[in-house]
Design an enzyme around this catalytic site. Structure first.
Site, mmCIF file in Angstrom:
data_model
loop_
_atom_site.group_PDB
_atom_site.id
_atom_site.type_symbol
_atom_site.label_atom_id
_atom_site.label_comp_id
_atom_site.label_asym_id
_atom_site.label_seq_id
_atom_site.Cartn_x
_atom_site.Cartn_y
_atom_site.Cartn_z
ATOM 1 N N ILE A 103 0.840 -1.195 0.000
ATOM 2 C CA ILE A 103 0.000 0.000 0.000
ATOM 3 C C ILE A 103 0.875 1.244 0.000
ATOM 4 C CG2 ILE A 103 -1.839 1.229 1.221
ATOM 5 C CD1 ILE A 103 -2.256 -1.570 2.704
ATOM 6 N N CYS A 104 0.537 2.186 -0.862
ATOM 7 C CA CYS A 104 1.129 3.526 -0.834
ATOM 8 C C CYS A 104 -0.022 4.494 -1.077
ATOM 9 C CB CYS A 104 2.258 3.665 -1.873
ATOM 10 S SG CYS A 104 1.764 3.546 -3.605
ATOM 11 N N GLY A 105 0.250 5.704 -1.471
ATOM 12 C CA GLY A 105 -0.811 6.675 -1.690
ATOM 13 C C GLY A 105 -1.780 6.265 -2.779
ATOM 14 N N GLY A 125 -1.164 3.214 -4.804
ATOM 15 C CA GLY A 125 -1.011 1.798 -5.128
ATOM 16 C C GLY A 125 -0.148 1.586 -6.357
ATOM 17 N N ALA A 175 -4.005 4.113 -0.547
ATOM 18 C CA ALA A 175 -4.731 4.596 0.625
ATOM 19 C C ALA A 175 -5.476 5.895 0.345
ATOM 20 C CB ALA A 175 -3.769 4.779 1.797
#
Length: 162
Positions: free
Chosen positions: A65-67, A69, A109
Site C-alpha cells: 500500500i502507498c498513496g 497503489g 490509501a
C-alpha cells in the site's frame, strides 16, 4: 498461507486496518514489513523487501500500500519473477490471481477506504490460480528471462490486428 504486508507512510493506517482484518477473520499468517508509524518511508524500499521475500519462497503472497497503489506496484514489478497488480475493486483482485497468478496486490490509501480494501483483500486471498491463462503468464515469464539474459530482440511484435 503466509502473507507479507507493507506500506509507506501514506498507506500506514490502511495497512494496519487490513492487517487487523486478516488476523481477526482468517487463518493466514501475516508478516509485517512496515512501515510501523507515520514517519516518512520510501515505498520502493518496502516493495523490494516484500518482493524479495516472496521471490525467495518465504511467503506466498503480498499486499502493498502507498498513496495510489501505483508506486509500490511499479517497484515490486521490477523484482524478477514478481507480478504485482493494483486493485481497487473485488473483480480486479480476483482476476489478478485467477488470470495472472499475481503474487502481490497493491492498493492506494488515497484512493480506497478500509472497508472496500478489506473486500479487495478477501477477494484476492480467497482464490487460487487455476492456470487458465498459463500460456499468457508463461509469455510474460519468457520475456523476463530474455531481458535478464540479454537476449531481448527489439522491434519484434506479434499478433498485430491491423
Amino acid at each position: 498461507m503466509k502473507i507479507a504486508i507493507g506500506a509507506d507512510h501514506n498507506g500506514y493506517e490502511l495497512k494496519e486496518g487490513i492487517k487487523k482484518f486478516i488476523e481477526e477473520n482468517t487463518d493466514h499468517e501475516i508478516v509485517d514489513y512496515g512501515c510501523h508509524s507515520c514517519e516518512t518511508v520510501d515505498y520502493p524500499d518496502v516493495a523490494f523487501e516484500v518482493s524479495q521475500a516472496i521471490s525467495e519462497g518465504k511467503l506466498e503472497r503480498g499486499i502493498l500500500i502507498c498513496g495510489t497503489g501505483l508506486g509500490v506496484a511499479i517497484a515490486a514489478n521490477k523484482y524478477p519473477g514478481i507480478r504485482a497488480a493494483t486493485c481497487h475493486d473485488t473483480y480486479s483482485a480476483e482476476r489478478a490471481q485467477l488470470s495472472n497468478n499475481a503474487q502481490i496486490v497493491t492498493m492506494g490509501a488515497q484512493i480506497i477506504g478500509v472497508e472496500v480494501a478489506k473486500k479487495v483483500v478477501e477477494a484476492y486471498l480467497n482464490v487460487e490460480w487455476a492456470e487458465g491463462s498459463k500460456r499468457k503468464v508463461d509469455k510474460i515469464n519468457e520475456k523476463e528471462k530474455e531481458f535478464r539474459s540479454g537476449n531481448f530482440q527489439e522491434g519484434v511484435a506479434s499478433n498485430q490486428c491491423c
